[in-house]
Design a protein around this motif. Structure first.
Motif, PDB file in Angstrom:
ATOM      1  N   ILE A 160       0.619   3.549  -4.863  1.00  0.00           N
ATOM      2  CA  ILE A 160       1.660   2.674  -5.320  1.00  0.00           C
ATOM      3  C   ILE A 160       3.279   3.283  -5.154  1.00  0.00           C
ATOM      4  N   GLU A 161       3.418   4.351  -4.659  1.00  0.00           N
ATOM      5  CA  GLU A 161       4.567   4.792  -4.129  1.00  0.00           C
ATOM      6  C   GLU A 161       4.820   4.273  -2.795  1.00  0.00           C
ATOM      7  N   ASN A 162       3.985   4.017  -1.931  1.00  0.00           N
ATOM      8  CA  ASN A 162       4.088   3.169  -0.509  1.00  0.00           C
ATOM      9  C   ASN A 162       4.232   2.060  -0.383  1.00  0.00           C
ATOM     10  N   ALA A 163       3.649   1.357  -1.344  1.00  0.00           N
ATOM     11  CA  ALA A 163       3.493  -0.093  -1.452  1.00  0.00           C
ATOM     12  C   ALA A 163       5.099  -0.837  -1.380  1.00  0.00           C
ATOM     13  N   ASN A 164       5.706  -0.356  -0.099  1.00  0.00           N
ATOM     14  CA  ASN A 164       7.242  -0.757   0.062  1.00  0.00           C
ATOM     15  C   ASN A 164       7.568  -1.451   1.409  1.00  0.00           C
ATOM     16  N   PRO A 165       7.600  -3.013   1.466  1.00  0.00           N
ATOM     17  CA  PRO A 165       7.950  -3.631   2.524  1.00  0.00           C
ATOM     18  C   PRO A 165       8.767  -3.020   3.468  1.00  0.00           C
ATOM     19  N   SER A 166      10.158  -2.417   2.796  1.00  0.00           N
ATOM     20  CA  SER A 166      11.127  -1.800   3.907  1.00  0.00           C
ATOM     21  C   SER A 166      10.389  -0.429   4.596  1.00  0.00           C
ATOM     22  N   PHE A 167       9.443  -0.015   3.915  1.00  0.00           N
ATOM     23  CA  PHE A 167       8.577   1.100   5.028  1.00  0.00           C
ATOM     24  C   PHE A 167       7.502   0.400   5.726  1.00  0.00           C
ATOM     25  N   PHE A 168       6.607  -0.438   5.247  1.00  0.00           N
ATOM     26  CA  PHE A 168       5.441  -0.706   5.779  1.00  0.00           C
ATOM     27  C   PHE A 168       5.246  -2.392   5.483  1.00  0.00           C
ATOM     28  N   PRO A 169       6.032  -3.276   6.179  1.00  0.00           N
ATOM     29  CA  PRO A 169       5.801  -4.540   6.035  1.00  0.00           C
ATOM     30  C   PRO A 169       4.545  -5.287   5.888  1.00  0.00           C
ATOM     31  N   GLN A 170       3.348  -4.688   6.420  1.00  0.00           N
ATOM     32  CA  GLN A 170       2.059  -5.045   6.534  1.00  0.00           C
ATOM     33  C   GLN A 170       1.621  -5.267   5.065  1.00  0.00           C
ATOM     34  N   VAL A 171       2.373  -4.307   3.975  1.00  0.00           N
ATOM     35  CA  VAL A 171       1.605  -4.047   2.640  1.00  0.00           C
ATOM     36  C   VAL A 171       1.849  -5.483   1.856  1.00  0.00           C
ATOM     37  N   ALA A 172       0.713  -5.724   1.261  1.00  0.00           N
ATOM     38  CA  ALA A 172       0.994  -6.988   0.399  1.00  0.00           C
ATOM     39  C   ALA A 172       0.764  -6.599  -1.323  1.00  0.00           C
ATOM     40  N   ALA A 173       0.146  -5.565  -1.498  1.00  0.00           N
ATOM     41  CA  ALA A 173      -0.181  -5.185  -2.970  1.00  0.00           C
ATOM     42  C   ALA A 173      -0.502  -3.844  -2.985  1.00  0.00           C
ATOM     43  N   SER A 174      -0.542  -3.060  -4.140  1.00  0.00           N
ATOM     44  CA  SER A 174      -1.335  -1.874  -4.328  1.00  0.00           C
ATOM     45  C   SER A 174      -1.974  -2.079  -5.880  1.00  0.00           C
ATOM     46  N   PHE A 175      -2.755  -1.085  -6.100  1.00  0.00           N
ATOM     47  CA  PHE A 175      -3.660  -0.791  -7.284  1.00  0.00           C
ATOM     48  C   PHE A 175      -3.940   0.694  -7.242  1.00  0.00           C
ATOM     49  N   ALA A 176      -4.099   1.256  -8.458  1.00  0.00           N
ATOM     50  CA  ALA A 176      -4.352   2.469  -8.652  1.00  0.00           C
ATOM     51  C   ALA A 176      -5.331   2.819 -10.068  1.00  0.00           C
ATOM     52  N   TYR A 177      -6.049   3.834  -9.963  1.00  0.00           N
ATOM     53  CA  TYR A 177      -6.623   4.293 -11.116  1.00  0.00           C
ATOM     54  C   TYR A 177      -6.206   5.796 -11.145  1.00  0.00           C
ATOM     55  N   ALA A 178      -5.912   6.099 -12.600  1.00  0.00           N
ATOM     56  CA  ALA A 178      -5.775   7.519 -13.003  1.00  0.00           C
ATOM     57  C   ALA A 178      -4.508   7.955 -12.265  1.00  0.00           C
ATOM     58  N   ALA A 179      -3.390   7.128 -12.233  1.00  0.00           N
ATOM     59  CA  ALA A 179      -2.479   7.930 -11.427  1.00  0.00           C
ATOM     60  C   ALA A 179      -1.084   7.325 -11.951  1.00  0.00           C
ATOM     61  N   HIS A 180       0.023   8.094 -11.911  1.00  0.00           N
ATOM     62  CA  HIS A 180       1.298   7.826 -12.460  1.00  0.00           C
ATOM     63  C   HIS A 180       2.350   8.531 -11.668  1.00  0.00           C
ATOM     64  N   SER A 181       3.523   8.222 -11.902  1.00  0.00           N
ATOM     65  CA  SER A 181       4.783   8.646 -10.969  1.00  0.00           C
ATOM     66  C   SER A 181       5.623   9.649 -11.548  1.00  0.00           C
ATOM     67  N   MET A 182       5.133  10.543 -12.607  1.00  0.00           N
ATOM     68  CA  MET A 182       6.003  11.515 -13.020  1.00  0.00           C
ATOM     69  C   MET A 182       6.149  12.792 -12.053  1.00  0.00           C
ATOM     70  N   GLY A 183       7.562  13.097 -12.109  1.00  0.00           N
ATOM     71  CA  GLY A 183       7.908  14.091 -11.155  1.00  0.00           C
ATOM     72  C   GLY A 183       7.640  15.531 -11.766  1.00  0.00           C
ATOM     73  N   GLY A 184       6.921  16.526 -10.752  1.00  0.00           N
ATOM     74  CA  GLY A 184       6.938  17.645 -11.194  1.00  0.00           C
ATOM     75  C   GLY A 184       8.142  18.694 -11.369  1.00  0.00           C
ATOM     76  N   THR A 185       7.994  19.385 -12.304  1.00  0.00           N
ATOM     77  CA  THR A 185       9.031  20.489 -12.484  1.00  0.00           C
ATOM     78  C   THR A 185       8.960  21.364 -11.308  1.00  0.00           C
TER      79      THR A 185
END
Length: 327
Positions: A160-185
């Motif tokens: 989900i972090e890298n489903a970014n067309p500006s980095f990878f224009p080939q990518v069309a969508a993303s999915f994830a199980y048991a994932a989140h985007s909390m930043g580690g201390t």
């Protein structure tokens, strides 16, 4: 449909040996031909009538071998997708060798995150897809403008972090199980920080109400009383704006962190942190596969009937769905 697979290797040029080799398994829709090559080498031709195929790249969790996700890969191939799974043993943390989804730890640091990709394996995997499109049994059969990133746990975060067309224009969508985007201390983030996600492509987050690994990892994020769902819920609420009705959050009732693993490997990783599941693992996995497959069919392949079926499935008062929302 016949599901077949073959193996490949790829070198990560920026990594020193012996940790520079990724081992890939590519699963694809096949058509038995009875040819001499097929009978002697097991090389089965692609089902050309169903081409070109969108491609799913699936990122494993830390210390999770690709084989435990093959059940899901098979389900997706049966829908007419090509699925790439991989094993990469590397040293993401100094002195710690593990099976990795491919994470650039430096890209997670404050001030850097969001400006460069965090997926250290993805450029190599995309280059391998270009090679497969040019030669071999999948030559000309891949739709490389519709690449879907999927994953589990840390691999889901990578997806989900890298489903970014500006980095990878080939990518069309993303999915994830048991994932989140909390930043580690430990990376320097304040407790409870939710890191933003790319917000221009369809995204599906699935969580389990019995995810003991997420609940018991709360101290990593400066949270003293974590639970199974808050990190995933806050990611959906705070990391993306939505507004296109193609981003989804689904919680599966009674599903734990490793429900996606079949067979389950208890010998490695942090499986001992997980809670017991309280629903049928087989039923939960089948439901998960249906949700992911319909999400891809609706929002990547733009099949109207799939969009309608996905909404029916989510609204069907299924006791295995604790809650869902979209935006």
């Amino acid at each position: 449909m016949t599901v077949r697979a073959f193996f490949q290797t790829a070198k990560v040029e920026s990594v020193k040996p012996p940790y520079d080799t990724i081992y890939l398994k590519i699963l694809y829709p096949a058509q038995m031909s009875g040819s001499h090559t097929e009978n002697n080498l097991g090389i089965v031709p692609v089902d050309r009538q169903k081409a070109p195929f969108p491609v799913v790249i699936f990122f494993n969790g830390f210390n999770c071998e690709a084989y435990i996700y093959q059940w899901l890969a098979v389900k997706l191939v049966e829908r007419g997708l090509v699925v790439v799974t991989f094993n990469w043993v590397a040293e993401d943390f100094p002195g710690v060798v593990s099976m990795t989804p491919g994470v650039d730890m430096t890209a997670w640091k404050p001030g850097i995150y969001g400006t460069v990709p965090t997926a250290s394996a993805l450029p190599t995997l995309l280059a391998k897809l270009e090679q497969l499109q040019a030669e071999g049994i999948l030559a000309g059969m891949l739709d490389l403008e519709r690449v879907i990133l999927g994953g589990h746990s840390a691999g889901g975060t990578v997806a989900i972090e890298n489903a970014n067309p500006s980095f990878f224009p080939q990518v069309a969508a993303s999915f994830a199980y048991a994932a989140h985007s909390m930043g580690g201390t430990i990376m320097g983030y304040k407790p409870g920080t939710i890191l933003p996600l790319p917000d221009s492509l369809p995204m599906l987050l699935i969580g389990g109400t019995r995810d003991g690994v997420i609940a018991n990892s709360s101290d990593r994020y400066g949270i003293t009383s974590g639970d199974a769902t808050t990190a995933v819920m806050r990611t959906f609420q705070e990391a993306i704006s939505g507004g296109r009705n193609d981003s989804y959050l689904v919680f599966l009732e009674g599903a734990n962190h490793f429900i996606i693993a079949d067979p389950f490997d208890f010998t490695t990783g942090r499986a001992f942190l997980d809670f017991p599941t309280t629903q049928s693992p087989e039923a939960l996995r089948l439901l998960m596969a249906d949700i992911i497959g319909l999400f891809i069919d609706a929002h990547v392949r733009h099949q109207t009937e799939a969009f309608d079926e996905l909404n029916r499935l989510l609204n069907d008062f299924n006791t295995l769905i604790q809650s869902w929302q979209s935006k």
